[in-house]
Write a protein that holds these residues in place. Structure first.
Motif, PDB file in Angstrom:
ATOM      1  N   PRO A  32       1.996   0.033   7.611  1.00  0.00           N
ATOM      2  CA  PRO A  32       2.669  -1.226   7.939  1.00  0.00           C
ATOM      3  C   PRO A  32       1.766  -2.433   7.676  1.00  0.00           C
ATOM      4  CG  PRO A  32       1.842  -0.188   9.930  1.00  0.00           C
ATOM      5  CD  PRO A  32       1.562   0.764   8.793  1.00  0.00           C
ATOM      6  N   GLY A  33       2.405  -3.581   7.568  1.00  0.00           N
ATOM      7  CA  GLY A  33       1.653  -4.823   7.457  1.00  0.00           C
ATOM      8  C   GLY A  33       1.725  -5.458   6.094  1.00  0.00           C
ATOM      9  N   THR A  34       1.074  -6.592   6.007  1.00  0.00           N
ATOM     10  CA  THR A  34       0.998  -7.330   4.753  1.00  0.00           C
ATOM     11  C   THR A  34       0.067  -6.599   3.792  1.00  0.00           C
ATOM     12  OG1 THR A  34      -0.918  -8.614   5.457  1.00  0.00           O
ATOM     13  CG2 THR A  34       1.278  -9.521   6.021  1.00  0.00           C
ATOM     14  N   VAL A  35       0.038  -7.067   2.565  1.00  0.00           N
ATOM     15  CA  VAL A  35      -0.879  -6.483   1.586  1.00  0.00           C
ATOM     16  C   VAL A  35      -2.310  -6.590   2.093  1.00  0.00           C
ATOM     17  CG1 VAL A  35      -1.870  -6.798  -0.719  1.00  0.00           C
ATOM     18  CG2 VAL A  35       0.610  -6.762  -0.424  1.00  0.00           C
ATOM     19  N   ALA A  36      -2.703  -7.770   2.547  1.00  0.00           N
ATOM     20  CA  ALA A  36      -4.074  -7.966   3.035  1.00  0.00           C
ATOM     21  C   ALA A  36      -4.374  -7.027   4.203  1.00  0.00           C
ATOM     22  CB  ALA A  36      -4.294  -9.414   3.442  1.00  0.00           C
TER      23      ALA A  36
END
Length: 190
Positions: free
Chosen positions: A72-76
């Protein structure tokens, strides 16, 4: 764990600790508790067993990376999860360390899973970085392939620096520095 698995796992450990030359058939047999007959029943010889062990280590590296990349989460956040995941920094990368082994690098069959793994790793990271750029999350000037190579180099170089300093803190410092320089650049205001 059956004999074949014990042989592969023992060889993986020995390659990580001692390299190819230091991983003798006798050492493999002692570590695995398998006899010479069992070893040669399952494998044609040391190169065959080493290939199975290297391929297993490479596969596990890819699987751990995939878990972070697809999480999960943003690319960064996903790239940071990969870089920050728990590692034995003083022991080094079981795959990356083999690139320093002249006997492994001289053998195209033993080198192949290492090359494929680092190509997959940099390619997957480059894809994530391109996605982050396209989504406006990452700086548009980032070159995905170059950035991916720099991140992989930061991880592998972080292991080297940590081993040289005798401190896992140096590895963490290298990873945090890479994240700050590469992924956390301020976006240009338009």
């Amino acid at each position: 764990m059956d004999t074949r698995e014990r042989l592969i796992e023992s060889t993986r450990e020995l390659l990580w600790e001692r390299g190819y030359v230091g991983t003798s058939p006798k050492a493999i047999q002692q570590r695995s508790g398998a006899g010479q007959g069992s070893m040669y029943h399952h494998f044609h010889g040391k190169p065959d067993l080493a290939l199975a062990a290297i391929t297993r280590s490479a596969g596990e590296l890819r699987e751990r990376a995939r878990t972070a990349f697809e999480g999960p989460g943003t690319v960064a956040e996903r790239v940071a999860a990969y870089l920050r995941r728990e590692r034995d920094a003083l022991k080094g990368c079981p795959v990356g360390r083999l690139t320093q082994d002249p006997d492994v690098m001289a053998d195209p069959e033993l080198r192949r899973p290492i090359e494929e793994t680092f190509a997959w790793l940099t390619g997957t990271l480059a894809g994530l970085i391109a996605q982050g750029r396209a989504d406006g999350e990452l700086h548009p000037a980032l070159d995905p392939a170059a950035t991916a190579a720099a991140l992989v180099a930061a991880v592998q170089g972080g292991y080297v620096l940590a081993r040289a300093a005798g401190s896992p803190d140096v590895y963490a410092q290298a990873v945090e520095g890479a994240l700050a320089l590469v992924l956390l650049q301020p976006k240009e205001n338009h």
